[in-house]
Write an enzyme that holds these catalytic residues in place. Structure first.
Site, PDB file in Angstrom:
ATOM      1  N   LYS A  22     -48.504 -27.264 -34.160  1.00 25.17           N
ATOM      2  CA  LYS A  22     -47.371 -27.863 -33.975  1.00 25.17           C
ATOM      3  C   LYS A  22     -47.611 -29.086 -32.880  1.00 25.17           C
ATOM      4  O   LYS A  22     -47.038 -30.187 -32.941  1.00 25.17           O
ATOM      5  CB  LYS A  22     -46.402 -27.030 -33.111  1.00 25.17           C
ATOM      6  CG  LYS A  22     -45.161 -27.486 -32.602  1.00 25.17           C
ATOM      7  CD  LYS A  22     -44.301 -26.585 -31.630  1.00 25.17           C
ATOM      8  CE  LYS A  22     -44.788 -26.768 -30.253  1.00 25.17           C
ATOM      9  NZ  LYS A  22     -43.902 -27.179 -29.357  1.00 25.17           N
ATOM     10  N   ASN A  23     -48.500 -28.763 -31.815  1.00 29.73           N
ATOM     11  CA  ASN A  23     -48.879 -29.758 -30.889  1.00 29.73           C
ATOM     12  C   ASN A  23     -49.617 -31.131 -31.431  1.00 29.73           C
ATOM     13  O   ASN A  23     -49.860 -32.092 -30.602  1.00 29.73           O
ATOM     14  CB  ASN A  23     -49.682 -28.975 -29.591  1.00 29.73           C
ATOM     15  CG  ASN A  23     -48.644 -28.189 -28.905  1.00 29.73           C
ATOM     16  OD1 ASN A  23     -47.355 -28.466 -29.066  1.00 29.73           O
ATOM     17  ND2 ASN A  23     -49.383 -27.334 -28.125  1.00 29.73           N
ATOM     18  N   ARG A  96     -39.221 -32.300 -26.219  1.00 28.86           N
ATOM     19  CA  ARG A  96     -39.706 -33.139 -25.023  1.00 28.86           C
ATOM     20  C   ARG A  96     -40.836 -34.020 -25.886  1.00 28.86           C
ATOM     21  O   ARG A  96     -40.924 -35.384 -25.565  1.00 28.86           O
ATOM     22  CB  ARG A  96     -40.506 -32.196 -24.096  1.00 28.86           C
ATOM     23  CG  ARG A  96     -41.159 -33.202 -23.150  1.00 28.86           C
ATOM     24  CD  ARG A  96     -41.997 -32.247 -22.221  1.00 28.86           C
ATOM     25  NE  ARG A  96     -42.548 -33.144 -21.160  1.00 28.86           N
ATOM     26  CZ  ARG A  96     -42.087 -33.674 -20.126  1.00 28.86           C
ATOM     27  NH1 ARG A  96     -40.710 -33.635 -19.921  1.00 28.86           N
ATOM     28  NH2 ARG A  96     -42.842 -34.800 -19.382  1.00 28.86           N
ATOM     29  N   CYS A 120     -38.901 -26.754 -23.345  1.00 29.48           N
ATOM     30  CA  CYS A 120     -38.665 -25.637 -22.459  1.00 29.48           C
ATOM     31  C   CYS A 120     -38.573 -25.860 -21.036  1.00 29.48           C
ATOM     32  O   CYS A 120     -39.299 -26.532 -20.709  1.00 29.48           O
ATOM     33  CB  CYS A 120     -39.993 -24.980 -22.775  1.00 29.48           C
ATOM     34  SG  CYS A 120     -40.217 -24.002 -24.554  1.00 29.48           S
ATOM     35  N   ARG A 125     -42.475 -31.439 -15.154  1.00 31.56           N
ATOM     36  CA  ARG A 125     -43.106 -32.250 -16.468  1.00 31.56           C
ATOM     37  C   ARG A 125     -42.551 -33.632 -16.202  1.00 31.56           C
ATOM     38  O   ARG A 125     -42.106 -34.068 -17.411  1.00 31.56           O
ATOM     39  CB  ARG A 125     -43.115 -31.638 -17.451  1.00 31.56           C
ATOM     40  CG  ARG A 125     -43.813 -30.367 -17.707  1.00 31.56           C
ATOM     41  CD  ARG A 125     -43.870 -29.888 -18.989  1.00 31.56           C
ATOM     42  NE  ARG A 125     -42.883 -29.431 -19.872  1.00 31.56           N
ATOM     43  CZ  ARG A 125     -42.787 -29.164 -21.119  1.00 31.56           C
ATOM     44  NH1 ARG A 125     -43.954 -28.908 -21.766  1.00 31.56           N
ATOM     45  NH2 ARG A 125     -41.679 -28.802 -21.805  1.00 31.56           N
ATOM     46  N   PRO A 126     -42.752 -34.504 -15.044  1.00 31.91           N
ATOM     47  CA  PRO A 126     -42.247 -35.902 -14.850  1.00 31.91           C
ATOM     48  C   PRO A 126     -42.852 -36.683 -15.777  1.00 31.91           C
ATOM     49  O   PRO A 126     -43.964 -36.423 -16.573  1.00 31.91           O
ATOM     50  CB  PRO A 126     -42.586 -36.128 -13.680  1.00 31.91           C
ATOM     51  CG  PRO A 126     -43.764 -35.150 -13.279  1.00 31.91           C
ATOM     52  CD  PRO A 126     -43.432 -33.957 -13.848  1.00 31.91           C
ATOM     53  N   VAL A 127     -42.259 -37.832 -16.173  1.00 25.91           N
ATOM     54  CA  VAL A 127     -42.644 -39.038 -17.004  1.00 25.91           C
ATOM     55  C   VAL A 127     -43.293 -39.963 -16.338  1.00 25.91           C
ATOM     56  O   VAL A 127     -43.425 -41.032 -17.087  1.00 25.91           O
ATOM     57  CB  VAL A 127     -41.678 -39.178 -18.286  1.00 25.91           C
ATOM     58  CG1 VAL A 127     -41.396 -38.109 -18.900  1.00 25.91           C
ATOM     59  CG2 VAL A 127     -40.592 -39.957 -17.473  1.00 25.91           C
ATOM     60  N   ASP A 128     -43.392 -40.007 -15.047  1.00 23.88           N
ATOM     61  CA  ASP A 128     -43.999 -41.263 -14.354  1.00 23.88           C
ATOM     62  C   ASP A 128     -45.406 -41.520 -14.729  1.00 23.88           C
ATOM     63  O   ASP A 128     -45.557 -42.860 -14.877  1.00 23.88           O
ATOM     64  CB  ASP A 128     -44.145 -40.690 -12.661  1.00 23.88           C
ATOM     65  CG  ASP A 128     -44.906 -39.731 -12.309  1.00 23.88           C
ATOM     66  OD1 ASP A 128     -44.676 -38.527 -13.260  1.00 23.88           O
ATOM     67  OD2 ASP A 128     -45.870 -39.949 -11.491  1.00 23.88           O
ATOM     68  N   LEU A 129     -46.157 -40.677 -15.388  1.00 20.96           N
ATOM     69  CA  LEU A 129     -47.583 -41.297 -15.781  1.00 20.96           C
ATOM     70  C   LEU A 129     -47.401 -42.104 -16.893  1.00 20.96           C
ATOM     71  O   LEU A 129     -48.216 -43.269 -17.220  1.00 20.96           O
ATOM     72  CB  LEU A 129     -48.397 -40.117 -16.025  1.00 20.96           C
ATOM     73  CG  LEU A 129     -48.804 -39.115 -14.782  1.00 20.96           C
ATOM     74  CD1 LEU A 129     -49.594 -38.070 -15.379  1.00 20.96           C
ATOM     75  CD2 LEU A 129     -49.401 -39.907 -13.853  1.00 20.96           C
ATOM     76  N   ASP A 310     -50.602 -22.439 -22.754  1.00 26.50           N
ATOM     77  CA  ASP A 310     -49.823 -21.888 -23.621  1.00 26.50           C
ATOM     78  C   ASP A 310     -50.384 -20.606 -24.161  1.00 26.50           C
ATOM     79  O   ASP A 310     -49.581 -19.948 -25.129  1.00 26.50           O
ATOM     80  CB  ASP A 310     -49.839 -22.996 -25.000  1.00 26.50           C
ATOM     81  CG  ASP A 310     -48.824 -24.294 -24.601  1.00 26.50           C
ATOM     82  OD1 ASP A 310     -47.961 -24.309 -23.740  1.00 26.50           O
ATOM     83  OD2 ASP A 310     -48.908 -24.991 -25.715  1.00 26.50           O
ATOM     84  N   ILE A 332     -50.931 -25.312 -14.064  1.00 32.40           N
ATOM     85  CA  ILE A 332     -50.462 -26.230 -15.083  1.00 32.40           C
ATOM     86  C   ILE A 332     -48.741 -26.254 -14.891  1.00 32.40           C
ATOM     87  O   ILE A 332     -48.419 -27.590 -14.548  1.00 32.40           O
ATOM     88  CB  ILE A 332     -50.548 -26.106 -16.555  1.00 32.40           C
ATOM     89  CG1 ILE A 332     -52.146 -25.716 -16.767  1.00 32.40           C
ATOM     90  CG2 ILE A 332     -50.240 -27.458 -17.266  1.00 32.40           C
ATOM     91  CD1 ILE A 332     -52.963 -26.975 -16.261  1.00 32.40           C
ATOM     92  N   ARG A 402     -39.667 -22.778 -33.125  1.00 33.06           N
ATOM     93  CA  ARG A 402     -39.935 -23.765 -32.496  1.00 33.06           C
ATOM     94  C   ARG A 402     -41.498 -23.967 -32.823  1.00 33.06           C
ATOM     95  O   ARG A 402     -41.885 -25.238 -32.951  1.00 33.06           O
ATOM     96  CB  ARG A 402     -39.538 -24.392 -31.403  1.00 33.06           C
ATOM     97  CG  ARG A 402     -37.925 -24.391 -30.707  1.00 33.06           C
ATOM     98  CD  ARG A 402     -37.569 -25.028 -29.478  1.00 33.06           C
ATOM     99  NE  ARG A 402     -38.676 -25.987 -29.098  1.00 33.06           N
ATOM    100  CZ  ARG A 402     -39.402 -26.044 -28.134  1.00 33.06           C
ATOM    101  NH1 ARG A 402     -39.459 -24.856 -27.242  1.00 33.06           N
ATOM    102  NH2 ARG A 402     -40.125 -26.998 -27.749  1.00 33.06           N
TER     103      ARG A 402
END
Length: 424
Positions: A22-23, A96, A120, A125-129, A310, A332, A402
């Site tokens: 999936k990933n 996500r 989830c 899990r910010p998206v600033d990067l 995971d 993590i 999922r």
């Protein structure tokens, strides 16, 4: 909502085929937006996340053609034109990984409007990067009404981008964007997960120029255009690790077909330390336990090649009946212990101390009604239920669909008494 029912106590024996990851499948689908030619993916997993992302790609202009023969799933994606550069909230909030379309849309169209992501509830899990990396490549980015609004009217430019932390999502997004940027982009401290390597290899077969695949430094020389290709999705190491843990939990003997031990070796090392027999062969992994009690084993989640976050919940379930006390440290995601209270309903003895969970092994678990909080927690509850006395009922199992393909069928074929009851 559907529920999963398990009557525990049966040993798992037999073969379990491992599906495509999936990933890897999700970023691969996103990468198909980078070309107007057809990209065909073999070994795609049949999952709700794949279907959800497919709906988003349709909105953006992609044409999806699935081919299903038995359990074999091939998906062809063709995007002759991007008809919309907006990824709407109602889809992105459900998965996500759909946020990753930001990179291909900017690279191909010079603009994008993408909702902030969902998925989830296991941490911020910010998206600033992602945003800072694209800004270094010349993108102008604003946050407007919950959307990331980005523009690069003169195209993206190569840049040196060093991430302060390893981020799989940021690596995917910036790698895809860099393939069509002008000049060279260098990604330092890039993620090295097998799924990132799989996406990079697919991009190369599409005509991208990428050096350093599989390392923490990726060098991408931008090209004018990419072309179509055919790609085989890598096996799902998290699914493989989950079934390996399930076999160990039940004192079973299972061979994981199409599994690559090197992609989840840290988990296998921990299982060996706990007393599980693990045998790796070409294209498969055998996992067995002869009935002796497991030994408590400590693990710390880390980025690849460390122990995968995971598999943390699943390994915790395994440790609930091990002899002694194990310490499980989650580095993590800050909220990834929500399964603890549900494992306690089986009779597990677990105490939380910040980012650490202390698991005091008990003699046996007892079946109970439980509720899944996220995808991997769902798998942990199934593992506990397989070994517990009596019947377990797991609610909110839409999380399972999922990320796990045909989980009841695969476990049932190895002797588990497991079934799904549809919501009335």
């Amino acid at each position: 909502m559907d529920s999963i029912h398990i009557r525990g106590g049966n040993r798992l024996t037999g073969d379990i085929p491992i599906s495509g990851a999936k990933n890897a499948a999700l970023p691969l689908m996103t990468a198909a937006l980078l070309t107007d030619e057809t990209v065909k993916f073999h070994n795609m997993p049949q999952l709700t996340d794949v279907q959800t992302l497919g709906k988003l790609l349709n909105v953006l202009g992609a044409e999806l053609e699935p081919e299903i023969a038995g359990h074999s799933y091939t998906l062809s994606i063709t995007t002759p034109d991007i008809v919309s550069t907006t990824a709407p909230y109602e889809i992105v909030s459900r998965i996500r990984a759909s946020f990753w379309v930001l990179g291909p849309l900017l690279a191909r169209c010079g603009k994008a409007r993408v909702s902030l992501p969902g998925g989830c509830a296991i941490g911020a899990r910010p998206v600033d990067l992602y945003i800072k990396g694209l800004q270094k490549m010349g993108a102008q980015i604003d946050l407007v009404d919950g959307y990331v609004v980005a523009a690069a009217p003169d195209g993206l430019k190569g840049a040196l981008i060093r991430s302060p932390v390893v981020s799989v999502g940021a690596t995917h997004t910036l790698l895809m964007a860099a393939t069509l940027a002008e000049g060279e982009t260098i990604l330092e401290n890039a993620a090295r997960e097998p799924e990132v390597t799989d996406v990079a290899n697919c991009l190369v077969s599409m005509g991208a120029k990428i050096d350093g695949i599989g390392t923490s430094t990726l060098r991408i020389q931008g090209v004018d255009r990419l072309h179509g290709t055919t790609h085989h999705v890598v096996a799902d190491r998290i699914e493989a690790g989950t079934y390996a843990i399930a076999a160990a939990m039940t004192g079973g003997d299972v061979t994981l077909k199409n599994a690559d031990a090197s992609t989840f070796e840290a988990a296998l090392v921990a299982m060996r330390a706990a007393g599980v027999e693990v045998e790796s062969r070409q294209g498969e992994v055998r996992v067995a336990r002869n009935g002796t009690r497991l030994q408590a084993t400590d693990v710390v989640t880390q980025v690849f090649p460390g122990f995968p976050t995971d598999l943390q919940a699943q390994f915790m379930a395994l440790m609930t009946t091990a002899e002694g006390e194990s310490e499980i440290t989650e580095t993590i995601f800050e909220n990834r212990f929500m399964h603890v209270q549900e494992l306690a309903r089986f009779g597990a003895d677990i105490s939380l101390h910040g980012d650490k969970a202390l698991v005091h092994g008990v003699e046996k678990l007892k079946g109970a009604p439980v509720m899944a909080s996220d995808l991997r927690a769902s798998a942990a509850l199934i593992i506990a239920g397989l070994a517990a006395e009596g019947e377990t009922v797991i609610n909110r199992v839409y999380h399972l669909d999922r990320g796990f393909e045909r989980i009841e069928e695969k476990l049932g074929a190895c002797g588990a008494e497991i079934w799904r009851e549809k919501a009335s």
